[in-house]
Write a protein that holds these residues in place. Sequence first.
Motif, PDB file in Angstrom:
ATOM      1  N   UNK A  77       2.759  -9.822  -5.568  1.00 54.65           N
ATOM      2  CA  UNK A  77       2.780  -8.440  -6.043  1.00 54.65           C
ATOM      3  C   UNK A  77       3.830  -7.612  -5.314  1.00 54.65           C
ATOM      4  N   UNK A  78       3.990  -7.827  -4.028  1.00 55.39           N
ATOM      5  CA  UNK A  78       5.028  -7.109  -3.282  1.00 55.39           C
ATOM      6  C   UNK A  78       6.398  -7.482  -3.827  1.00 55.39           C
ATOM      7  N   UNK A 101      -7.213   1.948  -4.007  1.00 57.17           N
ATOM      8  CA  UNK A 101      -8.347   1.217  -4.582  1.00 57.17           C
ATOM      9  C   UNK A 101      -7.878   0.360  -5.757  1.00 57.17           C
ATOM     10  N   UNK A 102      -7.085   0.957  -6.636  1.00 59.07           N
ATOM     11  CA  UNK A 102      -6.614   0.248  -7.823  1.00 59.07           C
ATOM     12  C   UNK A 102      -5.766  -0.968  -7.444  1.00 59.07           C
ATOM     13  N   UNK A 103      -4.870  -0.814  -6.478  1.00 56.68           N
ATOM     14  CA  UNK A 103      -4.018  -1.935  -6.085  1.00 56.68           C
ATOM     15  C   UNK A 103      -4.846  -3.022  -5.404  1.00 56.68           C
ATOM     16  N   UNK A 104      -5.870  -2.627  -4.659  1.00 56.13           N
ATOM     17  CA  UNK A 104      -6.750  -3.606  -4.019  1.00 56.13           C
ATOM     18  C   UNK A 104      -7.490  -4.427  -5.063  1.00 56.13           C
ATOM     19  N   UNK A 139       0.817  -1.214   0.000  1.00 57.27           N
ATOM     20  CA  UNK A 139       0.000   0.000   0.000  1.00 57.27           C
ATOM     21  C   UNK A 139       0.855   1.270   0.000  1.00 57.27           C
ATOM     22  N   UNK A 140       2.031   1.210   0.595  1.00 56.71           N
ATOM     23  CA  UNK A 140       2.921   2.381   0.609  1.00 56.71           C
ATOM     24  C   UNK A 140       3.414   2.747  -0.784  1.00 56.71           C
ATOM     25  N   UNK A 141       3.704   1.742  -1.604  1.00 58.21           N
ATOM     26  CA  UNK A 141       4.236   2.032  -2.935  1.00 58.21           C
ATOM     27  C   UNK A 141       3.139   2.281  -3.965  1.00 58.21           C
ATOM     28  N   UNK A 142       1.906   1.990  -3.602  1.00 56.11           N
ATOM     29  CA  UNK A 142       0.791   2.163  -4.538  1.00 56.11           C
ATOM     30  C   UNK A 142       0.378   3.632  -4.606  1.00 56.11           C
TER      31      UNK A 142
END
Length: 79
Positions: free
Chosen positions: A66-67, A30-33, A23-26
């Motif tokens: 993904x990470x 919402x899109x990354x979720x 979430x920090x790099x996103x």
Amino acid sequence: MNQAYQYKHINTKQINYKIEELLEVANNRYKITVQVANRAKRSKYEDIDIIDDTSNKPIVRAILEMVDEITQPEIIGDQ
């Protein structure tokens, strides 16, 4: 390489840390979720072996993959 075995012994604290890292790099949470959910859904239907493996849920596997892709771009580099 079967990545299901790579993530087999990861605990919940590590998973939470990886979620925060993702979430920090996103740019857009919402899109990354949605991307994580779509990847988990796709892997659920593509990899029949994970149905039997209750310790490695598709959503957890999708997050960890993904990470790794974001933090280690050489994983998906040209081969």
